[in-house]
Scaffold this motif. Sequence first.
Motif, PDB file in Angstrom:
ATOM      1  N   PHE A  35       0.842  -1.198   0.000  1.00 39.38           N
ATOM      2  CA  PHE A  35       0.000   0.000   0.000  1.00 39.38           C
ATOM      3  C   PHE A  35       0.877   1.248   0.000  1.00 39.38           C
ATOM      4  O   PHE A  35       1.990   1.246   0.527  1.00 39.38           O
ATOM      5  N   TRP A  36       0.338   2.303  -0.557  1.00 41.97           N
ATOM      6  CA  TRP A  36       0.891   3.639  -0.378  1.00 41.97           C
ATOM      7  C   TRP A  36      -0.187   4.497   0.285  1.00 41.97           C
ATOM      8  O   TRP A  36      -1.329   4.549  -0.178  1.00 41.97           O
ATOM      9  N   TYR A  37       0.224   5.171   1.372  1.00 41.63           N
ATOM     10  CA  TYR A  37      -0.655   6.088   2.075  1.00 41.63           C
ATOM     11  C   TYR A  37      -0.078   7.492   1.994  1.00 41.63           C
ATOM     12  O   TYR A  37       1.134   7.690   1.968  1.00 41.63           O
ATOM     13  N   LYS A  38      -0.979   8.453   2.010  1.00 42.22           N
ATOM     14  CA  LYS A  38      -0.617   9.862   2.007  1.00 42.22           C
ATOM     15  C   LYS A  38      -1.072  10.476   3.329  1.00 42.22           C
ATOM     16  O   LYS A  38      -2.189  10.218   3.784  1.00 42.22           O
ATOM     17  N   ALA A  87       1.308  17.558  -2.010  1.00 42.57           N
ATOM     18  CA  ALA A  87       2.333  17.760  -0.985  1.00 42.57           C
ATOM     19  C   ALA A  87       1.891  17.094   0.314  1.00 42.57           C
ATOM     20  O   ALA A  87       0.811  17.390   0.840  1.00 42.57           O
ATOM     21  N   ALA A  88       2.721  16.187   0.827  1.00 33.72           N
ATOM     22  CA  ALA A  88       2.356  15.405   2.009  1.00 33.72           C
ATOM     23  C   ALA A  88       3.496  14.454   2.343  1.00 33.72           C
ATOM     24  O   ALA A  88       4.489  14.381   1.626  1.00 33.72           O
ATOM     25  N   ARG A 109       8.793  12.782   2.644  1.00 29.69           N
ATOM     26  CA  ARG A 109       8.081  14.064   2.610  1.00 29.69           C
ATOM     27  C   ARG A 109       8.201  14.650   1.215  1.00 29.69           C
ATOM     28  O   ARG A 109       9.305  14.930   0.738  1.00 29.69           O
ATOM     29  N   LEU A 110       7.072  14.833   0.544  1.00 30.37           N
ATOM     30  CA  LEU A 110       7.049  15.368  -0.817  1.00 30.37           C
ATOM     31  C   LEU A 110       6.602  16.826  -0.800  1.00 30.37           C
ATOM     32  O   LEU A 110       5.554  17.152  -0.235  1.00 30.37           O
ATOM     33  N   SER A 111       7.410  17.656  -1.406  1.00 32.35           N
ATOM     34  CA  SER A 111       7.057  19.059  -1.594  1.00 32.35           C
ATOM     35  C   SER A 111       6.761  19.285  -3.067  1.00 32.35           C
ATOM     36  O   SER A 111       7.457  18.746  -3.934  1.00 32.35           O
TER      37      SER A 111
END
Lengths: 114, 115
Positions: A35-38, A87-88, A109-111
């Motif tokens: 899974f990928w969660y945000k 962004a998250a 952490r994605l900006s």
Amino acid sequence: AQTVTQSQPEMSVQEAETVTLSCTYDTSESDYYLFWYKQPPSRQMILVIRQEAYKQQNATENRFSVNFQKAAKSFSLKISDSQLGDAAMYFCAYRRNYGQNFVFGPGTRLSVLP
Amino acid sequence: GAGVSQSPSNKVTEKGKDVELRCDPISGHTALYWYRQSLGQGLEFLIYFQGNSAPDKSGLPSDRFSAERTGGSVSTLTIQRTQQEDSAVYLCASSPLRTVIETQYFGPGTRLLVL
């Protein structure tokens, strides 16, 4: 014990561009689920995409897709046409089987830059 | 419908005091999870309830931590004699577990600060 590794603590991407987040995991199982969660600043964890290990076809959800390489135990997330709302913190997670708990990676952490 | 709710949203306590954190899962969800997330870190599994089965307590960091789930619904996580290192966000999640691929639905978390 299973472990999940995300080697990129932070990433950035220009709005409308594409970014790929890495995830690797360690398991001796053949059947499992990924899974990928945000997690945006609001703290609310949201499912982005999921993949059954027995399926060879990579999962896709709109602008989100995965590159699942079972032999390499790799499960990367590609975000296309990045938006400011993307962004998250992004967490990769592994689940062995029914009734088992989830194992999470440390997060990336994605900006998103306008 | 209503999502997973947690209370309180924020809790400030003094070292040595006991705290109780509450989780209301989505109605009908048989599985309930507790996680701890320290500042800027990933999720640390604490405990997992599934239906009437014995809970998986393998993630509880010490005997100061305990959790119960009454009537297969509401869950309470109790931390006794709190320490400063217990400061974190405590997340609860529930899942219907209709299928193995079924995901978790997370609550907004309780931010605990131990002074």
